[in-house]
Design an enzyme around this catalytic site. Structure first.
Site, short mmCIF file in Angstrom:
data_model
loop_
_atom_site.label_atom_id
_atom_site.label_comp_id
_atom_site.label_asym_id
_atom_site.label_seq_id
_atom_site.Cartn_x
_atom_site.Cartn_y
_atom_site.Cartn_z
N GLY A 1 29.72 41.07 48.17
CA GLY A 1 28.64 41.90 48.68
C GLY A 1 28.79 42.32 50.12
O GLY A 1 28.04 43.15 50.60
N ASP B 1 31.25 50.18 44.57
CA ASP B 1 30.43 48.97 44.54
C ASP B 1 28.96 49.35 44.62
O ASP B 1 28.53 50.01 45.58
CB ASP B 1 30.79 48.06 45.72
CG ASP B 1 32.16 47.44 45.56
OD1 ASP B 1 32.44 46.92 44.47
OD2 ASP B 1 32.96 47.48 46.51
N ASP C 1 39.60 41.80 42.74
CA ASP C 1 38.78 42.55 43.69
C ASP C 1 38.32 41.61 44.79
O ASP C 1 37.75 40.55 44.51
CB ASP C 1 37.58 43.14 42.95
CG ASP C 1 36.67 43.98 43.84
OD1 ASP C 1 37.02 44.23 45.00
OD2 ASP C 1 35.59 44.37 43.36
#
Length: 193
Positions: free
Chosen positions: A144, A37, A173
């Site tokens: 995030g 990420d 995800d």
């Protein structure tokens, strides 16, 4: 639908003080790919790893690596990532230049995936089916950060996408676990992060 199910390990969950050991655990477990990420502090509130970490990963594993670019204007950063990963995932919501991004990837060996936030209508993928390697559906409301709850409405989103595009690779995800993996696969996902 392809029956092959892939499992990609997110290194965001890794203990970076023991990165080599963590990657070995992934290899031993039969993980198909490492998922990195990449956050810019704008598209999502956090900032994470860059190419230096990915180059370190390359030196300690033969597993393929994908970069999930959770960044604004990913087209600006593609040259930095194209030579260090096997797949790049960009967010539909992060750019107005998806056609330019697609054109960039036409002559490259690295693959391109398209990621969608949970509220984004599934209809937006229509022009990109057959042009991207994977459609990645986010299954948490806010991306995030770790720890956001898994959103069960993802099951219906997967079913709709699978019914419309039987051959597309659907990745999920966010909050994926041993507890929900079977239901995600039954809904039609064939790639779990």
């Amino acid at each position: 639908m392809s029956k092959e199910i892939q499992v990609n390990a997110s290194i965001l969950c890794a203990d970076f003080t023991k990165l080599g050991e963590e990657i070995k655990r992934c290899e031993d477990a039969g993980v198909d790919m490492l998922h990195v990420d990449v956050m810019d502090g704008h598209f999502v509130p956090n900032i994470t790893v860059g190419q230096v970490i990915v180059q370190t990963l390359r030196s300690i594993t033969k597993l393929p690596i994908e970069a999930h670019l959770m960044i604004e204007q990913p087209e600006e950063y593609l040259p930095e990532w194209i030579n260090v990963v096997d797949r790049i995932l960009v967010h539909y919501e992060a750019t107005e230049k998806l056609d330019k991004i697609l054109a960039t990837f036409e002559s490259l060996a690295v693959k391109l995936g398209l990621a969608l936030l949970l509220p984004t209508p599934l209809e937006v993928v229509a022009p990109y089916i057959g042009k991207v390697d994977v459609i990645q559906l986010m299954s948490i409301a806010e991306i995030g950060k770790q720890g956001y709850p898994f959103e069960e409405r993802i099951y219906e989103r997967i079913k709709i996408l699978r019914a419309k595009y039987p051959d597309v690779t659907i990745s999920v995800d966010g909050g994926v676990s041993l507890q929900n993996a079977k239901l995600l696969i039954e809904a039609g996902a064939n790639r779990l992060v």
